[in-house]
Write an enzyme that holds these catalytic residues in place. Structure first.
Site, PDB file in Angstrom:
ATOM      1  N   HIS A  14      -3.223  -6.971  -3.263  1.00  0.00           N
ATOM      2  CA  HIS A  14      -2.420  -7.676  -4.275  1.00  0.00           C
ATOM      3  C   HIS A  14      -2.203  -9.143  -3.908  1.00  0.00           C
ATOM      4  O   HIS A  14      -1.945  -9.964  -4.780  1.00  0.00           O
ATOM      5  CB  HIS A  14      -1.089  -6.959  -4.491  1.00  0.00           C
ATOM      6  CG  HIS A  14      -1.207  -5.774  -5.388  1.00  0.00           C
ATOM      7  ND1 HIS A  14      -0.142  -5.257  -6.102  1.00  0.00           N
ATOM      8  CD2 HIS A  14      -2.281  -5.006  -5.711  1.00  0.00           C
ATOM      9  CE1 HIS A  14      -0.551  -4.218  -6.816  1.00  0.00           C
ATOM     10  NE2 HIS A  14      -1.833  -4.040  -6.587  1.00  0.00           N
TER      11      HIS A  14
ATOM     12  N   ARG B 258      -2.492  -2.065   0.417  1.00  0.00           N
ATOM     13  CA  ARG B 258      -2.327  -2.551  -0.955  1.00  0.00           C
ATOM     14  C   ARG B 258      -1.779  -3.971  -1.002  1.00  0.00           C
ATOM     15  O   ARG B 258      -2.140  -4.753  -1.885  1.00  0.00           O
ATOM     16  CB  ARG B 258      -1.401  -1.595  -1.715  1.00  0.00           C
ATOM     17  CG  ARG B 258      -1.318  -1.873  -3.201  1.00  0.00           C
ATOM     18  CD  ARG B 258      -0.658  -0.701  -3.930  1.00  0.00           C
ATOM     19  NE  ARG B 258      -0.669  -0.881  -5.376  1.00  0.00           N
ATOM     20  CZ  ARG B 258       0.459  -0.973  -6.107  1.00  0.00           C
ATOM     21  NH1 ARG B 258       1.642  -0.895  -5.521  1.00  0.00           N
ATOM     22  NH2 ARG B 258       0.378  -1.114  -7.413  1.00  0.00           N
TER      23      ARG B 258
ATOM     24  N   ASN C 184       3.839  -5.127  -9.247  1.00  0.00           N
ATOM     25  CA  ASN C 184       4.487  -5.081  -7.938  1.00  0.00           C
ATOM     26  C   ASN C 184       5.927  -4.592  -7.981  1.00  0.00           C
ATOM     27  O   ASN C 184       6.434  -4.058  -6.992  1.00  0.00           O
ATOM     28  CB  ASN C 184       4.478  -6.479  -7.299  1.00  0.00           C
ATOM     29  CG  ASN C 184       3.077  -6.935  -6.915  1.00  0.00           C
ATOM     30  OD1 ASN C 184       2.237  -6.117  -6.552  1.00  0.00           O
ATOM     31  ND2 ASN C 184       2.820  -8.229  -7.006  1.00  0.00           N
TER      32      ASN C 184
ATOM     33  N   HIS D  61      -7.668   4.395  -2.684  1.00  0.00           N
ATOM     34  CA  HIS D  61      -6.756   5.435  -3.170  1.00  0.00           C
ATOM     35  C   HIS D  61      -6.993   6.773  -2.475  1.00  0.00           C
ATOM     36  O   HIS D  61      -6.494   7.793  -2.924  1.00  0.00           O
ATOM     37  CB  HIS D  61      -6.871   5.575  -4.693  1.00  0.00           C
ATOM     38  CG  HIS D  61      -6.286   4.409  -5.441  1.00  0.00           C
ATOM     39  ND1 HIS D  61      -6.326   4.291  -6.811  1.00  0.00           N
ATOM     40  CD2 HIS D  61      -5.639   3.302  -5.012  1.00  0.00           C
ATOM     41  CE1 HIS D  61      -5.738   3.164  -7.186  1.00  0.00           C
ATOM     42  NE2 HIS D  61      -5.316   2.533  -6.111  1.00  0.00           N
TER      43      HIS D  61
HETATM   44  C1  HEM Z   1      -9.324  -0.662  -9.314  1.00  0.00           C
HETATM   45  C2  HEM Z   1      -8.159  -0.988  -9.802  1.00  0.00           C
HETATM   46  C3  HEM Z   1      -6.858  -0.492  -9.260  1.00  0.00           C
HETATM   47  C4  HEM Z   1      -5.820  -0.014  -9.983  1.00  0.00           C
HETATM   48  C5  HEM Z   1      -5.737   0.096 -11.491  1.00  0.00           C
HETATM   49  C6  HEM Z   1      -4.803   0.382  -9.054  1.00  0.00           C
HETATM   50  C7  HEM Z   1      -3.576   0.898  -9.405  1.00  0.00           C
HETATM   51  C8  HEM Z   1      -2.662   1.431  -8.525  1.00  0.00           C
HETATM   52  C9  HEM Z   1      -1.425   2.057  -8.903  1.00  0.00           C
HETATM   53  C10 HEM Z   1      -0.921   2.185 -10.334  1.00  0.00           C
HETATM   54  C11 HEM Z   1      -0.819   2.497  -7.779  1.00  0.00           C
HETATM   55  C12 HEM Z   1       0.527   3.214  -7.688  1.00  0.00           C
HETATM   56  C13 HEM Z   1       1.643   2.196  -7.693  1.00  0.00           C
HETATM   57  C14 HEM Z   1       3.017   2.820  -7.826  1.00  0.00           C
HETATM   58  O1  HEM Z   1       3.147   4.033  -7.812  1.00  0.00           O
HETATM   59  O2  HEM Z   1       3.996   2.054  -7.949  1.00  0.00           O
HETATM   60  C15 HEM Z   1      -1.668   2.146  -6.684  1.00  0.00           C
HETATM   61  C16 HEM Z   1      -1.409   2.442  -5.371  1.00  0.00           C
HETATM   62  C17 HEM Z   1      -2.222   2.082  -4.323  1.00  0.00           C
HETATM   63  N1  HEM Z   1      -3.350   1.294  -4.406  1.00  0.00           N
HETATM   64 FE1  HEM Z   1      -4.318   0.753  -6.078  1.00  0.00          FE
HETATM   65  N2  HEM Z   1      -5.243   0.146  -7.786  1.00  0.00           N
HETATM   66  C18 HEM Z   1      -6.486  -0.384  -7.861  1.00  0.00           C
HETATM   67  C19 HEM Z   1      -7.257  -0.818  -6.804  1.00  0.00           C
HETATM   68  C20 HEM Z   1      -6.878  -0.746  -5.479  1.00  0.00           C
HETATM   69  C21 HEM Z   1      -7.570  -1.373  -4.386  1.00  0.00           C
HETATM   70  C22 HEM Z   1      -8.771  -2.307  -4.546  1.00  0.00           C
HETATM   71  C23 HEM Z   1      -6.913  -1.034  -3.251  1.00  0.00           C
HETATM   72  C24 HEM Z   1      -7.211  -1.420  -1.835  1.00  0.00           C
HETATM   73  C25 HEM Z   1      -8.421  -1.514  -1.339  1.00  0.00           C
HETATM   74  C26 HEM Z   1      -5.822  -0.181  -3.630  1.00  0.00           C
HETATM   75  C27 HEM Z   1      -4.950   0.426  -2.769  1.00  0.00           C
HETATM   76  C28 HEM Z   1      -3.858   1.159  -3.149  1.00  0.00           C
HETATM   77  C29 HEM Z   1      -3.054   1.928  -2.221  1.00  0.00           C
HETATM   78  C30 HEM Z   1      -3.337   2.100  -0.732  1.00  0.00           C
HETATM   79  C31 HEM Z   1      -2.012   2.488  -2.959  1.00  0.00           C
HETATM   80  C32 HEM Z   1      -0.853   3.343  -2.430  1.00  0.00           C
HETATM   81  C33 HEM Z   1       0.257   2.407  -1.999  1.00  0.00           C
HETATM   82  C34 HEM Z   1       1.466   3.119  -1.408  1.00  0.00           C
HETATM   83  O3  HEM Z   1       1.484   4.349  -1.287  1.00  0.00           O
HETATM   84  O4  HEM Z   1       2.434   2.395  -1.086  1.00  0.00           O
HETATM   85  N3  HEM Z   1      -5.808  -0.054  -4.991  1.00  0.00           N
HETATM   86  N4  HEM Z   1      -2.769   1.498  -7.162  1.00  0.00           N
END
Ligand code: HEM
Ligand SMILES: *[C@@H]1O[C@H](CO)[C@@H](O)[C@H](O)[C@H]1NC(C)=O
Ligand SMILES: *[C@@H]1O[C@H](CO)[C@@H](O)[C@H](O)[C@H]1NC(C)=O
Ligand SMILES: *[C@@H]1O[C@H](CO)[C@@H](O)[C@H](O)[C@H]1NC(C)=O
Ligand SMILES: *[C@@H]1O[C@H](CO)[C@@H](O)[C@H](O)[C@H]1NC(C)=O
Ligand SMILES: *[C@@H]1O[C@H](CO)[C@@H](O)[C@H](O)[C@H]1NC(C)=O
Ligand SMILES: *[C@@H]1O[C@H](CO)[C@@H](O)[C@H](O)[C@H]1NC(C)=O
Ligand SMILES: *[C@@H]1O[C@H](CO)[C@@H](O)[C@H](O)[C@H]1NC(C)=O
Length: 324
Positions: free
Chosen positions: A65, A61, A90, A189
Site C-alpha cells: 500500500h 501489505r 486503509n 493473500h
Molecule cells: C490484486 C489486488 C488486491 C486486492 C483487491 C486486495 C484486497 C485486499 C483486501 C480487501 C484485504 C482485506 C482488508 C481488510 O480486511 O480490511 C487484503 C488483505 C491483505 N492483502 Fe491484499 N489485495 C490485493 C493485492 C495484494 C498484494 C499485491 C499484496 C502483497 C503482495 C497483498 C497483501 C495482503 C495481505 C498480506 C493481506 C492481509 C493483511 C492482514 O491480515 O493484516 N494484497 N487485501
C-alpha cells in the site's frame, strides 16, 4: 548503424534505459552507514510475529500500500486526517504502524538519522514473508521518504476487492506492473485476514439469479454466512483457509476449488475477463510452488522499485509518522 544499435543495447543493459528506477537502488546502500540494518529489522519483525502471527501479513501489505501511492516513499506511514491511513482501502484495515514505530526506534538507536521509513517497510516485508515460511530475496535499498501523503491517490490507485480484474490489471499497469505481477502478488493473500464487510456481498442476495456467488464453494459459503451473520462487518477470517499463516501456493489451489475469499481473488480464475489473461497463471502457480515463489520474488522486487525517491529527493524521516 550496427554499432549504434550495439551502443543502445549497452546503455539499456547498464540501466540508462527505461529500467532506470531499478538501478537507482542498491543492495549495499547502508553497508557503511548502517551495516547492521538488516539484522535490526529482522529481529524486530521476528518479535512482532511471535507476539501476533498475523503481523507478518499486515507488514507485507503495508509495503504494497506504500508503493502503489506516490511510489515506495513511506507516505502511508504519515499521520494526519488528510493522510493515506484514512483512505478507504486503509481505514480500519491497514495495521502494523506501532510495529513500524518499534522497528524505527531500534534502527535509530543503531544508526541515527540514516535509514528511511520506506526502506524499513521494504525490509520488513521481506522478513515477514521469510518468517511465514516463504522465499527470501535481497532487498534493494536507498529509497528516501516522501514529504506528503496522498489520500486521493490511495483511494484511486489501490485495488479494491470489488474491482473487476480488468480494473485491477489497469491499476497495476499504472505503476508499471503487468498481469504476471497481478497474479503472483495476489499470492500475498496466502497469509492474512479479511473482514466480512469486504466479501459478505457474495454470501446473500448476490444477484437476480443466484443468492450466493456461484463461483464460491457452497460449504465455504455456508461457513462464512454463519461467521458473518452476527456482529458488525469487522469479523475477520483467513484469506487462505487451507494454510492460514503459511506462505505457500495453497492460495492458488483454493481458487481452482472455488475457495477464494474475495471476489478479486476468485475472479483471477473464474471471471470471464480473468479467463484469458490470469487463469492460466493461477493454474501454473497451483501446480508449481517453485514457479509461484520465483515469480512472487521477482514481482516484489519490481513493486519495491516503483518510483523511489533517491539522492537528495525527499528526506530520511526521524519519526515515520511525521515529515521532519
Ligand atoms: C490484486 C489486488 C488486491 C486486492 C483487491 C486486495 C484486497 C485486499 C483486501 C480487501 C484485504 C482485506 C482488508 C481488510 O480486511 O480490511 C487484503 C488483505 C491483505 N492483502 Fe491484499 N489485495 C490485493 C493485492 C495484494 C498484494 C499485491 C499484496 C502483497 C503482495 C497483498 C497483501 C495482503 C495481505 C498480506 C493481506 C492481509 C493483511 C492482514 O491480515 O493484516 N494484497 N487485501
Ligand atoms: C538522533 O539525532 C537527532 C538530531 O538529528 C536527535 O534529535 C536525536 O535525539 C538523536 N537520537 C538518538 C537516539 O540519538
Ligand atoms: C496523488 O496521486 C495522484 C494519482 O497518482 C497523482 O496524480 C497526484 O499528483 C498525487 N498528488 C500528490 C500531492 O502527490
Ligand atoms: C511481466 O514482466 C516480466 C518482467 O518483469 C516478464 O518476465 C513477464 O513475461 C511479463 N508478463 C506479461 C504477461 O507480460
Ligand atoms: C436484494 O437486492 C435487491 C435489489 O438488488 C433489493 O431490492 C433487496 O432489498 C435486497 N434484499 C435484501 C434482503 O437485502
Ligand atoms: C468496525 O470497526 C470500526 C473501528 O472500530 C468502526 O468504526 C466501525 O463502525 C466498525 N464496523 C464496520 C462495519 O466497519
Ligand atoms: C489443504 O490442501 C491440501 C491439498 O489440496 C489438502 O490435502 C489439505 O487437506 C488441505 N488442508 C486444509 C486444512 O484444508
Ligand atoms: C498440473 O500438472 C499436471 C501434471 O503436469 C497436469 O496433468 C494438470 O493438468 C495440471 N493442472 C493444472 C490445473 O494446470
Amino acid at each position: 548503424m550496427g554499432s549504434n544499435l550495439l551502443f543502445v543495447g549497452f546503455l539499456l543493459v547498464m540501466g540508462f534505459g527505461p529500467i532506470t528506477a531499478r538501478s537507482q537502488l542498491s543492495y549495499d546502500y547502508y553497508s557503511k552507514s548502517c551495516p547492521n540494518v538488516l539484522n535490526v529489522v529482522r529481529s524486530q519483525v521476528l518479535n512482532a510475529i511471535k507476539t501476533e502471527t498475523r503481523m507478518a501479513a499486515s507488514l507485507l501489505r503495508l509495503h504494497f500500500h506504500d508503493c502503489f501511492v506516490n511510489g515506495c516513499d513511506g507516505s502511508i506511514l504519515l499521520d494526519g486526517s488528510d493522510g493515506e491511513k484514512f483512505a478507504f482501502p486503509n481505514l480500519n484495515s491497514a495495521r502494523g504502524f506501532e510495529v513500524v514505530d518499534s522497528i524505527k526506534t531500534a534502527v535509530e538507536s543503531a544508526c541515527n538519522g540514516t535509514v528511511s521509513c520506506a526502506d524499513i517497510l521494504a525490509i520488513a516485508a521481506k522478513y515477514a514473508v521469510v518468517f511465514s515460511g516463504g522465499p527470501s530475496w535481497r532487498v534493494l535499498l536507498g529509497r528516501r521518504d516522501g514529504l506528503v501523503a496522498n489520500q486521493s491517490g490511495a483511494n484511486s490507485g489501490l485495488p479494491g476487492p470489488f474491482d473487476s480484474i480488468e480494473s485491477i490489471i489497469s491499476k497495476f499497469d499504472a505503476v508499471g506492473l503487468n498481469t504476471t505481477d497481478v497474479v503472483a502478488l495476489s499470492g500475498g493473500h496466502t497469509i492474512g485476514r479479511a473482514r466480512c464487510t469486504l466479501f459478505s456481498s457474495r454470501l446473500s442476495n448476490f444477484s437476480d439469479t443466484s443468492s450466493v456467488d456461484p463461483t464460491l464453494d457452497a460449504s465455504m459459503a455456508a461457513d462464512l454466512q454463519s461467521l458473518c451473520s452476527s456482529g458488525d462487518g469487522n469479523t475477520t477470517t483467513a484469506l487462505d483457509r487451507n494454510s492460514t499463516d503459511v506462505f505457500d501456493n495453497h492460495y492458488f489451489q483454493n481458487l481452482l476449488n472455488q475457495k477464494g475469499l474475495l471476489s478479486s481473488d476468485q475472479g483471477l480464475y473464474s471471471s470471464d475477463e480473468g479467463i484469458a489473461s490470469t487463469k492460466s497463471l493461477v493454474e501454473t502457480y497451483s501446480n508449481s510452488s517453485e514457479r509461484f515463489l520465483c515469480d512472487f520474488v521477482n514481482s516484489m522486487v519490481k513493486m519495491g522499485n516503483i518510483s523511489p525517491l533517491t539522492g537528495s529527493q525527499g528526506e530520511v524521516r526521524q519519526n515515520c509518522r511525521v515529515a521532519n
